[in-house]
Design a protein around this motif. Structure first.
Motif, PDB file in Angstrom:
ATOM      1  N   SER A   1     -39.889  99.479  -4.192  1.00  0.00           N
ATOM      2  CA  SER A   1     -40.366  98.087  -4.177  1.00  0.00           C
ATOM      3  C   SER A   1     -39.513  97.215  -5.094  1.00  0.00           C
ATOM      4  N   LEU A   2     -39.136  97.769  -6.250  1.00  0.00           N
ATOM      5  CA  LEU A   2     -38.331  96.981  -7.191  1.00  0.00           C
ATOM      6  C   LEU A   2     -36.921  96.731  -6.650  1.00  0.00           C
ATOM      7  N   TYR A   3     -36.385  97.721  -5.956  1.00  0.00           N
ATOM      8  CA  TYR A   3     -35.078  97.487  -5.315  1.00  0.00           C
ATOM      9  C   TYR A   3     -35.206  96.357  -4.296  1.00  0.00           C
ATOM     10  N   GLU A   4     -36.253  96.437  -3.480  1.00  0.00           N
ATOM     11  CA  GLU A   4     -36.458  95.409  -2.441  1.00  0.00           C
ATOM     12  C   GLU A   4     -36.650  94.034  -3.080  1.00  0.00           C
ATOM     13  N   ARG A   5     -37.303  94.043  -4.219  1.00  0.00           N
ATOM     14  CA  ARG A   5     -37.659  92.792  -4.893  1.00  0.00           C
ATOM     15  C   ARG A   5     -36.462  92.181  -5.646  1.00  0.00           C
ATOM     16  N   SER A   6     -35.433  93.006  -5.892  1.00  0.00           N
ATOM     17  CA  SER A   6     -34.349  92.558  -6.775  1.00  0.00           C
ATOM     18  C   SER A   6     -33.274  91.779  -6.016  1.00  0.00           C
ATOM     19  N   ARG A   7     -32.507  91.006  -6.787  1.00  0.00           N
ATOM     20  CA  ARG A   7     -31.380  90.268  -6.190  1.00  0.00           C
ATOM     21  C   ARG A   7     -30.118  91.144  -6.232  1.00  0.00           C
TER      22      ARG A   7
END
Lengths: 252, 460
Positions: free
Chosen positions: B351-357
């Protein structure tokens, strides 16, 4: 007295002599082994075997004498058999004996490059009869062990003078990891006498259900310390083995 | 191809068990083997973060599935775990070590680690192999070698596969003529190895038939030491099928838990808490950009490694480093702009990868840098330290943006390039090309290499 016991009864002292001989041989063998525990293991083993063999011969002589044989005749027969065996096997026995002494006193080991009787090569095998060299042109040369004592042997391996290999045998009931750890701690105190670039290394050579044969390799700082470091290392190994009461490790 | 039986050895265990008050989840004396079905993942145990779970475990599973392996045994240090754990045809064997032994082992391991990573160059190191701590280091490795020997007598392995630099002595201590492979995961630069250590390292490395390193330059440097065995270079790998696209509710959930706003631009760092991982460089770079980019936030994922965990070696390195980073955040007046996420589970990480720029890998030294590959798998561009092994596959501006980790301003400039990319052209290019590297580092490629290596040495 029952007939069977009556038949066996005259031989009972012979049985007692045999039992006493076995017990005595075991005790004296252990005593000799204990006295020589700080010397080289092959030398201690040879001394123990010689002692046990001598006691066995004496015991057998007593037993045969009790059975009515003349001890003088027995000794003559043993002496003749011994002399015949020595003459017949003098080459073999010479090599066999030389193997014991060259292991202790001639400074080379498997993997070293040596020169002996004008032949140079890498030591790839050392068996009871010969030392096998692999020459630069891939020839295998067997050098009788006797030659290793009679001839001049030159060890041409780099830094060969530095290396001291101390054979160590430990029982399988002993915790090898704890032994090694204690040994490294103890040998670190000899650091001023050893090459700081080469800390002590313990290498497993072979293993049976009863024991593990290891070699402790030390690298000297000065060639004249060879004897004293060897003796000191043997002493420290013996002390740790004596004091080892550590239980076996707990692992999965 | 014959089915093989191998023994794997890593220091870090595959599974970490939560220590109870008396220090162990299960009493080793009364519970000889654990049934994982009675235990709960995430509660009683968890998979170790990092290469053991990402790389070694998927490989073993694949080799078992493809019938290259008949069975595998895996020996690790695991003080709070049951002695053995059955996972089908894979058996985990856990070594328990007394705390005093562990302290000495950890000290030597850290000293070797620091020197090889060229950290603290002024620190004295010459007498390491003569210290009392080294005798404990030797103790742990000998216990490991003895357990492997005992298992070999029962299972007659075809080969031994030893991982991790700290397990290096195991091959020598095994004293076995059977094939031995050693996987060196960290960087290798012979010039960082003190003269006083070389003889000892050579003794240990010479025991292996094959030594595998992660980058070409490590192979060249190791080759210059002329070890007796073959030196191979193989890129680390991961299994892309293990990474899933989380749902929007899962992404929102982790954002909420960490206090992230929808409008935040997330720069992500995924690394354990270790000075070598260079999180401080990322914080300093953020400080330079913070006034110009008010929605930019830095999320630091990860806590201590097995060495820093209570159930592991219990070293204080990670907590000390986190304290220093928190202090730095205060000094730079960044406050909530930096988020310490700690350990996250796989769904949260996805989720954090998806959320990151974008993802930053700011390590001072890095054996390879699988995080970069993870980021490409998630379709996120990477700003990468030029000192990572993976950097040798990367062209700056084509596959990733490279920077010198000693220079926070250089990192800030690269971050700015991705933040000032409204049409996403640079981002698209980096992701597209980065994915081509990710394919080279996939398990599909690795399995073929490992199969041929194992078969070749077992048949030899």
């Amino acid at each position: 007295m029952p007939p069977l016991l009556e038949a066996v009864w005259p031989y009972l002292p012979v049985a007692i002599i045999v039992v006493v001989t076995v017990v005595l041989a075991w005790l004296v063998g252990a005593l000799v082994g204990g006295l020589l525990r700080r010397s080289s293991p092959p030398l201690a083993r040879a001394a123990r075997q010689l002692t046990v063999g001598a006691i066995a011969v004496i015991g057998a002589t007593f037993a045969l004498q009790y059975l009515g044989l003349n001890p003088a005749i027995i000794f003559v027969i043993i002496a003749l058999l011994g002399a015949t065996a020595l003459i017949a096997l003098r080459g073999v026995l010479g090599n066999y004996g030389a193997k014991y002494f060259s292991d202790i006193y001639v400074p080379f080991k498997i993997g070293d490059s040596i020169e002996v009787r004008g032949i140079s090569g890498k030591v790839i095998e050392s068996n009871p009869m010969t030392t096998v060299l692999l020459t630069d042109n891939d020839h295998l040369v067997s050098v009788p062990n006797e030659s290793m004592l009679r001839e001049i042997v030159v060890n041409t391996s780099p830094q060969a003078w530095k290396e001291v290999a101390v054979p160590v045998t430990i029982g399988s009931s002993l915790d090898l990891a704890a032994f090694e750890s204690d040994l490294l701690k103890s040998l670190a105190k000899l650091r001023s006498r050893l090459d700081p670039r080469f800390p002590p290394v313990l290498t497993t050579k072979s293993r049976t259900a009863q024991s593990t044969d290891l070699v402790l390799t030390l690298m000297l700082r000065r060639p004249e310390d060879r004897d004293s470091i060897t003796a000191e290392a043997n002493k420290r190994v013996a002390e740790i083995l004596e004091g080892a009461r550590a239980p076996r490790r707990t692992t999965g | 191809m014959p089915k093989l039986s191998i023994c794997i050895n890593t220091q870090t265990p595959l599974l970490q068990f939560r220590a109870s008050e008396n220090g162990s989840l299960v009493d080793p004396a009364t519970a000889p083997a654990a049934d994982l079905s009675n235990l709960r993942e995430g509660v009683d145990y968890r998979f170790s973060p990092g290469g053991v779970t990402r790389m070694v475990y998927p490989l073993v599973r694949r080799l078992l599935k493809d019938k290259v392996l008949d069975e595998a045994h895996w020996v690790s240090l695991n003080p709070t775990a049951p002695p053995t754990i059955e996972l089908g045809r894979l058996t985990l064997h856990n070594i328990h070590l007394a705390p005093d032994r562990m302290a000495g082992y950890g000290k030597v391991k850290e000293a070797i680690w620091g020197r090889i990573h060229d950290l603290n160059p002024g620190e004295p190191h010459g007498d390491l192999f003569w210290t009392e701590a080294f005798s404990e280091y030797a103790y742990y490795n000998r216990v490991t070698a003895e357990l492997i020997q005992e298992l070999d007598r029962r299972h007659d392995f075809d080969a031994f596969y030893v991982h991790d630099f700290q397990q290096m002595p195991v091959g020598h201590m095994l004293g076995s003529l059977k094939p031995k492979i050693f996987r060196w995961h960290i960087p290798f630069d012979a010039s960082t190895i003190p003269e006083e250590w070389r003889a000892m390292l050579t003794t240990y490395l010479d025991a292996y038939d094959v030594i595998v390193v992660s980058a070409r330059r490590y192979a060249e440097s190791l080759g210059a030491l002329h070890p007796k065995g073959r030196v191979l270079q193989r890129y680390p790998y991961l299994d892309p099928s293990e990474y899933s696209r989380p749902s929007s509710s899962q992404i929102a959930e982790v954002g909420e838990r960490l206090g992230l706003a929808r409008s935040d631009d997330i720069a992500l760092v995924v690394a354990r808490m270790d000075p070598m991982k260079g999180q401080d460089v990322a914080i300093r770079a953020l400080a330079r950009l913070a006034p110009d980019y008010p929605s930019l936030r830095l999320v630091l994922v990860g806590n201590g490694s097995f060495s820093g965990s209570k159930g592991g070696l219990g070293l204080s390195k990670s907590s000390t480093w986190r304290g220093q980073l928190e202090q730095l955040v205060q000094t730079e007046r960044l406050g909530p702009r930096v988020v310490f996420a700690g350990h996250v589970n796989q769904t949260e990480l996805d989720s954090l990868y998806e959320r990151s720029r974008f993802t930053i890998l700011p390590s001072v030294r890095e054996g390879f840098g699988l995080v970069a590959v993870e980021s490409w798998v998630h379709g996120r561009p990477v700003i990468l330290t030029e000192r990572a092994g993976v950097a040798e596959l990367v062209r700056d501006g084509t596959h990733a943006l490279l920077f010198d980790p000693d220079d926070p301003a250089a990192l800030a400039a690269k971050m700015r390039a991705l933040l000032d990319d409204p049409r996403g052209r640079l981002r698209g290019k980096l992701v597209r090309n980065g994915r081509s590297i990710a394919r080279k580092c996939s398990i599909e490629v690795a399995v073929e290499g490992e199969k041929s290596l194992l078969t070749e040495i077992a048949e030899a």
